[in-house]
Design an enzyme around this catalytic site. Structure first.
Site, PDB file in Angstrom:
ATOM      1  N   ARG A  77      44.086  32.440  49.891  1.00  0.00           N
ATOM      2  CA  ARG A  77      45.081  33.485  49.681  1.00  0.00           C
ATOM      3  C   ARG A  77      45.516  33.553  48.227  1.00  0.00           C
ATOM      4  O   ARG A  77      46.709  33.537  47.905  1.00  0.00           O
ATOM      5  CB  ARG A  77      46.288  33.297  50.584  1.00  0.00           C
ATOM      6  CG  ARG A  77      47.021  34.618  50.746  1.00  0.00           C
ATOM      7  CD  ARG A  77      48.118  34.548  51.754  1.00  0.00           C
ATOM      8  NE  ARG A  77      48.695  35.890  51.905  1.00  0.00           N
ATOM      9  CZ  ARG A  77      49.101  36.388  53.040  1.00  0.00           C
ATOM     10  NH1 ARG A  77      49.014  35.703  54.143  1.00  0.00           N
ATOM     11  NH2 ARG A  77      49.617  37.591  53.093  1.00  0.00           N
ATOM     12  N   CYS A  78      44.542  33.576  47.336  1.00  0.00           N
ATOM     13  CA  CYS A  78      44.869  33.826  45.940  1.00  0.00           C
ATOM     14  C   CYS A  78      43.599  34.273  45.265  1.00  0.00           C
ATOM     15  O   CYS A  78      42.522  34.130  45.804  1.00  0.00           O
ATOM     16  CB  CYS A  78      45.403  32.574  45.253  1.00  0.00           C
ATOM     17  SG  CYS A  78      44.159  31.322  44.969  1.00  0.00           S
ATOM     18  N   GLN A  80      34.207  38.126  55.234  1.00  0.00           N
ATOM     19  CA  GLN A  80      35.108  38.859  54.349  1.00  0.00           C
ATOM     20  C   GLN A  80      34.315  39.767  53.413  1.00  0.00           C
ATOM     21  O   GLN A  80      34.861  40.680  52.822  1.00  0.00           O
ATOM     22  CB  GLN A  80      35.971  37.885  53.533  1.00  0.00           C
ATOM     23  CG  GLN A  80      37.009  37.156  54.375  1.00  0.00           C
ATOM     24  CD  GLN A  80      37.919  36.222  53.596  1.00  0.00           C
ATOM     25  OE1 GLN A  80      38.126  35.096  54.003  1.00  0.00           O
ATOM     26  NE2 GLN A  80      38.497  36.681  52.496  1.00  0.00           N
ATOM     27  N   GLU A 117      48.311  38.298  47.823  1.00  0.00           N
ATOM     28  CA  GLU A 117      48.244  36.893  47.456  1.00  0.00           C
ATOM     29  C   GLU A 117      49.398  36.436  46.571  1.00  0.00           C
ATOM     30  O   GLU A 117      49.624  35.237  46.427  1.00  0.00           O
ATOM     31  CB  GLU A 117      46.891  36.643  46.794  1.00  0.00           C
ATOM     32  CG  GLU A 117      45.792  36.926  47.820  1.00  0.00           C
ATOM     33  CD  GLU A 117      44.410  37.069  47.244  1.00  0.00           C
ATOM     34  OE1 GLU A 117      44.317  37.381  46.053  1.00  0.00           O
ATOM     35  OE2 GLU A 117      43.445  36.878  47.980  1.00  0.00           O
TER      36      GLU A 117
END
Lengths: 288, 801, 164
Positions: free
Chosen positions: B385-386, B238, B755
């Site tokens: 996902r945050c 990522q 997110e």
């Protein structure tokens, strides 16, 4: 996740398959749909040296319905069961149960024979077969015999099948016209084994139940067919009181292990709830 | 002057396909034809495969490792152990959090499935046989699974390597199993608020250990060219640039000799931020063997070893007046970081941005204290996902405000409205020090309540309760903090968390843009092109976007924490603006007017008052390579490194309606309405897709995901048989809405959205489940809300039969 | 190591190979034939990323040995475009309805949806969800995948004007 090495055999006939099975003994394993066995092989929890693929034995295929009996070849897939109009007409419980098994792709490969033969208490068809009073045809070096589904399961992964026998077909007595049926399965998601499930087949004469069979999935070492569950309904109007007795019998018969689906008390309770709901739905489906 | 001049303004806007347009995604063309290029699709000449021998024990001493039989397996080329890595000083590696992590277990294993040896062979089949053949003798040690036991006097010391250290990267510590304490806020003021409060509530709230579980697991291919000394590493990264720097630092290779390429990535959700032993061993393998080495983990490895998330054992307390107005917030967190502190946060933030825990509410005093501890579990602590620890914070405050509502007898929508930071208070500084950029919370909540007929739902619920049925309505009005981040307070290993974009406009008016981020499915090739299209007046179809190759892309910190649009998106806008500024000079030269006589319109400069006298960007592009003003450099390109002045603060209002089967414990989500405000909306189609996906992940977390360990540290259910990833059948149907409150400090006003749905969603689901029991005086139920847990609640209330 | 000969038809082409019996079909397709469209996501037959079409059934190729596919006719995502190279209705539907994000599940999803539409030309949304329940997606939340399949069904049933 890679399986160990093995030799692959593709018998073209039942006799050839039995010969191979006899020859290799403990070192041989039959593969039907493979969706139970292959993951075990990938985890190296199963390491057969010889894999005997039943996929090309034609006599193991097909569904045959005669007057009083349904014969389903062991290599008939769950998808075939779902797609067979005549089977849906004669014994609709099979389709209902098959649709709760795994997912569409797995049902194209997964076979009825594999599902009932491997003795995994999570499999759905064994309890269904017990509720239908089915028997299994076993073919071995010394010939063919039949064993009732209700007598087949001994413990998890242990059955009445001898190591050199092949389960070739399932015989189901054609259920009475207008019978009520249901398979209720509680699960976490599509593809999961049951938290608890119940299969019910019953018939009514006027307002009175004249036969009832109930069997449970995945709440014990084996599928559970408890006479008491069905008998508590026979002779009753299948009213709330009778259903409560059957539910209590189901809960008493269930002896699930705790697993990630829940603790023992919850899963036994769920068996009762599934039994109760299956009875009610079966009753609603009775046609007189 | 061109055929485009025949078009109307609307047609020209449509041709550009810029900001605000729901254009179809450019990347789809390859994916729908099976031509994506994911790491396992990479096949280099001579490539071999590597995989790990993993520990079956959670805590054990390694007495011996015998690799002889494995080396005899046909096709096996090498087996690496910690002892082989020691001479290279690569048996341990630094983590992003300042701790160390064993690459291959050095004398001891600290969690189940930890990497102990790395087997390299001709293909994955030979390697698998080799892995089976490695013989390891272990001596079991006492296992520590419960973080609450970690700091006990007699607790087993897990990290012998660090036992004597006063600091393992994040400040002073008080016990060999203690990692850090992080303390923020005004304790005195908070204590005072509680002392004088009319109402206080307190609740223990566990956000369970979960795993991001992207559909593609982690992997890499490392290839050392022995002639040139150049190392190329393809991988599921990522943040590819960060990986290059880390590889350079730990392998001692000059950074210019390392090329890191992140090809297509099959979802990340935080799982692919970290650096894993597989990457290091593949690099060592290729250096040793001179052949490319591929490592791709399987699903069980993925769930059990690479980067879990959450595992926050929180205690929340609220103080309020009798009207439910919050006067104080107190939070204590015990954070289970596993065996190595390898969480992925900006380095100075041991609990990430958890201090956003005051949420959307105007809370005058707050105090937060977090202790991180070691246990015999896999390392990690990534943001699934945050933004960093934001979902834990949001979950806590959204749960606590419901607890307070029940205590004071207020409606759960009303209590939120009463405590919101008001629109006129922005920009707003929270008592824990965050500068909220913009927001309009009352409008968002009102819109949702209206859309779902909230009053009607509450009436229905009351009727159902009369009949003994369980129906719950869950609300979450969350605020996120994303777009890390301003380099004054955010860095990773000392590198500021800026991001970058370089744009080159070609003579014929098409362009290529390269950025420091890396899409894992977010659609960057499409959205960045839209930003640049609007800024440059070139069609987004004609703008190629490239990311993930460190040899070509400018340095950036990667994609996670919803930072791509807030940071790299801003860099894209600024780089485009630089180009447009040069283009204006060229246009003035072409049209023989002064620069100041020109005005911009969609895709061209026109001379003020002479609308037919225009130079389109396409024409200017050609001129940039041919007819320039005296003394101007040819070419039309720019690069921008964007250091954001602040974070962005997306927010939303979610509402979830559930029905609970009290006999089976099953929870059915009947309705879910998500309103998001992410500021300026670049591509509404992609935004909606992000919201759907985030809600589905939130649903999975709230309803089923959990990494469970038995008392000897065995991880339970680490495959997709048990780890809950819902299918299309379980997944609810989503309704979405939006408001637009642009960020005042972002060049195009965008805030990021990927997110939000996970952050807001988890609270909304959980609040709905608890709300179904609120009339029975239930204030909290632990996640995940699986059927058996919900039924246990029913049973405890005597309604489960 | 003993190897076994296998022959099959893949995307209309006859192919053959000498393989270890334990070689999984997914690896035969990906490694031996270079068809990297089908993916490996879970290895335990849950995720469906490896789904291909085999003799008119959709199967998870991570749980079938290549030798079991002897004589079979297989279609992978690489064989899904129309004969003239244009996108099939399903491929078009996934793009138009934003039925994919990271794209990793997409080949399996499209192959499964293809077989579903062969068996049920006009499925309801619930039937689509059931029909795709052997394929996991972590990105989309399925809603747009359902719309993508609906788009293809509408197009195949002549209910839709050509996409813009």
């Amino acid at each position: 996740m890679i399986p160990g090495t093995f030799e692959y055999h593709r018998p073209g006939s039942l006799d050839e398959a039995v010969t191979l099975l006899t020859k290799f003994g403990d070192e041989g394993r039959m593969i039907a749909g493979g969706h139970s066995l292959v993951p075990m092989m990938k985890l190296r929890l199963a390491v057969p040296e010889h894999l005997i693929d039943l996929g090309h034995v034609e006599s193991l295929q097909g569904i045959e319905i005669t007057g009083q009996s349904i014969e389903i070849g062991a290599m008939t897939t769950q998808h075939d069961l779902i797609a067979s109009d005549s089977l849906v007409e004669t014994c609709p419980l099979l389709r209902e149960a098959a649709l709760t098994i795994a997912d569409p792709q797995v049902r194209y490969r997964g076979t009825i024979g594999g599902n009932v033969a491997n003795g995994d208490p999570g499999n759905d068809m064994p309890a269904v077969m017990q509720s239908l009073g089915a028997s299994y045809v076993l073919h071995g070096p010394s010939g063919t015999r039949q064993v009732a589904a209700r007598a087949f399961y001994e413990a998890a992964y242990f059955t009445a099948r001898e190591d050199d026998e092949i389960l070739t077909a399932i015989n189901i007595p054609v259920p009475a016209p207008g019978h009520g049926f249901a398979y209720e399965k509680l699960k976490r998601k599509v593809g999961d084994y049951a938290i608890a499930a119940a299969a019910v087949v019953l018939t009514m004469d006027g307002g009175t139940c004249d036969s009832a069979a109930i069997a449970l999935t995945n709440v014990g070492d084996t599928p559970i067919h408890a006479e008491a569950m069905g008998e508590s309904l026979v002779g009753t109007a299948v009213d709330d009181g009778a259903i409560a007795k059957a539910v209590a019998a189901a809960k008493a018969a269930a002896s699930p292990a705790a697993d990630l689906r829940g603790p023992r008390d919850y899963r036994a309770h769920a068996a009762g709830v599934m039994a109760g709901r299956a009875i009610k739905r079966a009753l609603a489906r009775v046609k007189t | 002057m061109s055929d485009a001049s025949e078009m109307t303004l609307e047609q020209r806007e449509a041709t550009i396909g810029g900001i605000g347009c729901a254009r179809r995604r450019k990347e789809d063309v390859r994916f729908i034809q099976g031509k994506g290029n994911y790491v396992d699709d990479v096949k280099l000449p001579g490539q071999v495969f590597g995989d790990f021998v993993r520990s079956p024990h959670a805590h054990a001493r390694i007495k011996s490792i015998d690799t002889e039989k494995a080396l005899a397996v046909p096709g096996v080329l090498a087996v690496l152990t910690a002892n082989d890595l020691k001479p290279l000083n690569l048996h341990w590696m630094p983590t992003l959090a300042g701790d160390s992590q064993a690459v291959l277990a050095d004398e001891k294993v600290h969690f189940q499935n930890q990497e102990v040896a790395f087997v390299i062979g001709e293909d994955r089949y030979a390697v698998s046989d080799g892995v089976q053949a490695v013989e390891i003798d272990y001596e079991d040690l006492p296992v520590l699974v419960d973080p609450k036991q970690a700091l006990a006097k007699d607790a087993p010391v897990l990290r012998e390597d660090a036992a004597a250290k006063d600091d393992v990267g994040q400040g002073p510590r008080k016990h060999p199993n203690h990692i850090f304490n992080w303390d923020v806020g005004d304790k005195g003021a908070t204590d005072k608020a509680f002392a004088g409060a009319a109402v206080t509530v307190k609740e223990d709230v566990l956000y369970q250990r979960v795993h991001p579980c992207p559909l593609e697991p982690c992997g890499c291919v490392a290839s050392m060219d022995k002639i040139t000394g150049e190392l190329t590493v393809y991988g599921t990264f990522q943040a590819p640039h960060v990986v290059r720097t880390i590889v350079s630092l730990i392998a001692g290779l000059p950074e210019h000799k390392i090329r890191v390429i992140a090809p297509d990535i099959g979802g990340g959700f935080g799982n692919k931020v970290g650096a894993y032993p597989g990457y290091v061993c593949s690099v060592v393998g290729t250096i040793v063997l001179g052949r490319p080495v591929k490592w791709v983990e399987n699903r069980i490895d993925n769930i059990s070893t690479t980067a879990f998330a959450r595992d926050y054992h929180m205690t929340g307390e609220l103080a309020a007046d009798e009207d439910g107005r919050i006067t104080g917030l107190r939070v204590y967190v015990l954070a289970d970081h596993g065996a190595f502190n390898a969480h992925a946060q900006p380095t100075k933030w041991p609990a990430g941005l958890f201090s956003i825990v005051t949420g959307s509410y105007d809370i005058p005093a707050a105090h937060v204290s977090v202790d991180g501890v070691y246990t015999n579990k896999a390392p990690g602590g990534v943001a699934y996902r945050c933004s960093f620890r934001v979902t834990e914070a949001s979950y806590l405050i959204e749960r606590m405000i419901d607890v307070l509502a029940q205590k004071v007898g207020l409606d759960k929508a009303e209590i939120r409205a009463r405590n919101f930071i008001k629109p006129e208070q922005f920009p707003y500084t929270s008592c824990l020090g965050w500068d909220y950029d913009s927001g309009d919370y009352p409008r968002a909540l009102a819109k949702v309540l209206d859309a779902v007929d909230y009053k009607g739902l509450r009436e229905e619920q009351a009727e159902k309760r009369e009949r003994g049925e369980l129906m719950g309505i869950g609300i979450a009005t969350f605020t996120e903090i994303v777009g890390a981040g301003p380099s004054r307070n955010c860095d990773i290993l000392g590198i500021g968390m800026f991001d970058s974009c370089e744009i080159r406009v070609h003579p014929t008016g098409s362009a290529i843009a390269r950025l420091g981020t890396k899409s894992q499915g977010q659609g960057h090739e499409t959205t960045y092109a839209q930003i640049i299209a609007t800024e440059l007046g070139l069609p987004s179809d004609d703008i190629a976007v490239e990311e993930g190759d460190t040899d070509t892309a400018p340095y950036g910190l990667g994609t996670y924490g919803s930072r791509s649009t807030p940071v790299a998106g801003a860099a894209a806008a600024h780089a485009a603006r630089k180009i447009r500024a040069k283009a204006q000079k060229i246009a003035a030269h072409m049209l023989e007017v002064a620069e100041g006589d020109l005005e911009w319109e969609i895709d061209r400069f026109k001379v003020k008052g002479l609308p037919e006298k225009v130079a389109t960007m396409k024409q200017i592009a050609f001129a940039a390579y041919q007819s320039l003003p005296e003394g101007m450099e040819p070419g039309l390109e720019a690069v921008n490194y964007y250091d954001p002045p602040n974070f962005t603060y997306p927010f939303g209002a979610y509402l979830c309606v559930v029905d609970v089967d009290r006999l089976t414990g099953e929870v059915k989500v009947r309705r879910f309405y998500a309103l998001d405000d992410c500021g300026t909306r670049i591509n509404p189609m992609i935004i909606e897709g992000q919201v759907h996906g985030g809600l589905t992940e939130a649903f999975a977390i709230a309803m089923g995901q959990e990494l469970i360990f038995d008392e000897t540290g065995n991880i339970q259910g680490a495959s997709l048989m048990d780890y809950f990833v819902p299918t299309a059948v379980e997944t609810p149907v989503w309704e979405t809405g939006h408001t637009v409150t642009p960020s005042p400090h972002h060049p195009i006003g965008a805030k990021g959205v990927g997110e939000s749905p996970n952050v807001g969603g988890v609270s909304a689901f959980s609040n709905a489940v608890v709300d179904a029991f609120a009339h029975l005086d239930v204030t909290h139920m632990p996640m995940p809300h699986t059927p058996w847990r919900v039924w246990k609640q029913c049973e405890a209330l005597g309604i489960g039969e | 190591m003993n190897k076994t000969a296998v022959k099959m038809t893949v995307n209309g082409q006859a192919v053959e190979g000498q393989v270890e019996p334990r070689l999984l079909l997914i690896h035969f397709l990906r490694e031996n034939l270079g068809l990297t469209g089908p993916h490996v996501g879970c290895e335990t037959s849950h995720c469906g990323a490896c789904t291909v079409d085999l003799d008119g059934t959709s199967i998870k190729s991570c749980t079938v040995f290549a030798v079991q596919a002897e004589g079979a006719s297989i279609t992978t995502i690489e064989g899904m475009a129309n004969a003239d190279g244009t996108l099939s209705a399903l491929q078009e539907g996934f793009m138009q309805e934003h039925g994919l994000q990271c794209g990793f599940c997409t080949p399996g999803m499209i192959m499964r949806a293809h077989r579903l539409l062969q068996e049920n030309r006009d499925p309801s949304d619930d039937e689509i969800r059931m029909g795709l329940s052997g394929n996991l997606c972590r990105c989309t939340g399925y809603q747009n995948i359902v719309k993508a399949v609906r788009y293809a069904a509408d197009k195949l049933n002549g209910r839709q004007e050509a996409a813009e």
